[in-house]
Design a protein around this motif. Structure first.
Motif, PDB file in Angstrom:
ATOM      1  N   ASN A  43     -29.608 -49.618 -19.987  1.00  0.00           N
ATOM      2  CA  ASN A  43     -29.228 -49.871 -21.369  1.00  0.00           C
ATOM      3  C   ASN A  43     -28.430 -48.677 -21.881  1.00  0.00           C
ATOM      4  O   ASN A  43     -28.974 -47.780 -22.506  1.00  0.00           O
ATOM      5  N   LEU A  69     -23.345 -54.233 -20.846  1.00  0.00           N
ATOM      6  CA  LEU A  69     -22.881 -55.129 -21.898  1.00  0.00           C
ATOM      7  C   LEU A  69     -21.657 -55.921 -21.469  1.00  0.00           C
ATOM      8  O   LEU A  69     -20.722 -55.372 -20.901  1.00  0.00           O
ATOM      9  N   THR A 111     -29.765 -56.111 -24.958  1.00  0.00           N
ATOM     10  CA  THR A 111     -28.517 -55.559 -24.419  1.00  0.00           C
ATOM     11  C   THR A 111     -28.496 -55.600 -22.896  1.00  0.00           C
ATOM     12  O   THR A 111     -27.444 -55.706 -22.289  1.00  0.00           O
ATOM     13  N   TRP A 114     -28.237 -59.784 -22.047  1.00  0.00           N
ATOM     14  CA  TRP A 114     -27.490 -60.552 -23.034  1.00  0.00           C
ATOM     15  C   TRP A 114     -27.030 -61.895 -22.480  1.00  0.00           C
ATOM     16  O   TRP A 114     -27.227 -62.937 -23.074  1.00  0.00           O
TER      17      TRP A 114
END
Ligand SMILES: [Zn+2]
Ligand SMILES: [Zn+2]
Length: 443
Positions: A43, A69, A111, A114
């Motif tokens: 993350n 991401l 995150t 996702w």
């Protein structure tokens, strides 16, 4: 460097140095700042800020990078940071941007998953289900059903996901308890395998609770499971009429006399039976070859799947496990299984209502029975398929071999059992013919 309101860029850089651990700072110069913001190793975001000559009157520019991401989310986050910069006017911009990114990482557990969350939510809503997302605590709640078979699932994404697997709880469900327990256990096992480095589809296959035909240990009834060999194949005859005839001829050939000493078959009859037997066996050779080829294909496919599980697809890194939970408990258990037809009879494998007696009674002939490939047939239909010629079939849904450890996979054994039963039935018919008993009254 320009200063504004008593704040210089140097002071901002000093604040960054104080706020972030040294290993997260890649560059910290008045013309270029590059830092890693991270909560866990998966993350994280890399932020590159470029203050121009006349900062802060002219705003800094920025780019964001992240292995976790997806690009659309990264673009959205970039726009948010640009808005933060714009709102700063001619005031400090570096720390506000970095703090915004930090808060984003801390305030959004999704995150690191996702895409998985979005795909799962899409799947559920596409089928009329409900999804609740709690980003701050990493909780996904789903409610989905088909034909009255359904469940409410609460999934928790841990802070260190995917290094720590997705946790889940079946809040309520309408499946038989034993069935739900089996699928929950399989999902837990699959999550562990994902964390161990297996992609989720492989982890689901590898966590199959139904023992496969190739594995050691034998059937649950103590019958040894035997892999098909060429020798078995040659001795295996699969044509119904042929089997009957061969059994009859063998009896003629073998039994000279019955118990009373009466001659059953003459030497000539037996010779003739042997000749016919050998002719029939030659004729059957071609059919055998085609059959053997099909069996080899099925075996090869099982072996390829098993090999794929153990070799190439394994990674040292933990793999995402949310998809394993959703793939098994939502897609498979709720959205597929209750609507699945028993491929032997064409009727739905599961009864109209989850409360039906055939679901809880494990002696009911029409109870759904899960075979090795994960598809369902009625117990009675499956029993017929696995004990009558051709004994071996491939699943019409997934093309894998229909197999269940409660039935032996030794085809020679099955063939012999079947042929003996056929012979017994004909003997009974012969006796009733002789006694003049009408078949209609036999019941
Ligand atoms: Zn059926
Ligand atoms: Zn199947």
């Amino acid at each position: 460097m320009a200063a504004f309101g008593g704040t210089s860029l140097d002071e901002e850089l000093a604040a960054v140095r104080e706020w972030l651990p040294a290993e997260q700072i890649e560059a910290l110069r008045p013309d270029y700042i590059s830092v890693h913001l991270q909560r866990t190793r998966h993350n994280r975001i890399k932020a590159k800020l470029t203050p121009p000559e006349d900062y802060p009157e002219t705003h800094l520019t920025l780019t964001l990078e992240s292995p976790a991401l997806p690009p659309p989310l990264l673009r959205k986050l970039t726009h948010q940071c640009e808005a933060v910069v714009a709102a700063a006017g001619e005031g400090p911009q570096v720390m506000p941007v970095l703090r915004h990114l930090h808060n984003f990482l801390c305030g959004n557990r999704f995150t690191t998953c996702w895409r998985e969350v979005r795909r799962a939510a899409q799947l559920v809503t596409d089928h009329g289900g409900r999804v609740g997302l709690d980003e701050a605590n990493g909780i996904v709640t789903m409610r989905v059903e088909q034909r009255g078979y359904g469940l409410t699932l609460r999934i928790e994404i841990p802070e260190a996901y995917p290094d720590v697997g997705a946790g889940f709880e079946v809040v309520r469900h309408t499946f038989p308890e034993a069935m739900m327990a089996a699928y929950s256990a399989q999902a837990e096992d699959a999550v562990r395998k994902c964390v161990g480095g297996q992609p989720w589809e492989d982890a689901l296959r590898a966590s199959n609770p139904i023992r496969g035909p190739g594995r050691k240990g034998g059937g649950s009834d103590g019958t040894p499971t035997v892999r098909v060999t060429n020798e078995h194949m040659r001795s295996l005859k699969h044509d119904v009429r042929f089997l009957k005839k061969v059994t009859d001829l063998r009896q003629v050939n073998a039994r000279r006399e019955n118990r009373n000493g009466t001659l059953v078959a003459s030497a000539q009859d037996r010779r003739s039976a042997r000749r016919t037997l050998s002719r029939l066996q030659k004729k059957e050779g071609a059919a055998d070859e085609a059959y053997e080829k099909k069996m080899q294909e099925l075996e090869a496919r099982e072996e390829a799947i098993a090999a794929g599980l153990s070799a190439d697809n394994h990674s040292d890194d933990a793999q995402p496990s949310l998809s394993a939970v959703v793939g098994l408990l939502v897609r498979k258990l709720v959205l597929e299984i209750p609507g699945e037809e028993c491929q032997a009879c064409g009727e739905l494998a599961f009864p109209e209502s989850p409360a039906a007696a055939s679901l809880s009674d494990d002696t009911a002939p029409m109870r759904p029975c899960r075979v090795f490939c994960g598809h369902y047939l009625h117990w009675d239909c499956l029993n017929r398929w696995l004990t009558e010629p051709p004994f071996v079939r491939s699943c019409t849904h997934c093309n894998r071999r229909i197999y269940h450890p409660d039935w032996p996979s030794d085809y020679k054994l099955l063939e012999r059992a079947w042929a003996n039963q056929q012979a017994r039935e004909r003997e009974i018919n012969d006796v009733s013919d002789f006694l003049g008993v009408d078949e209609r009254f036999q019941a």
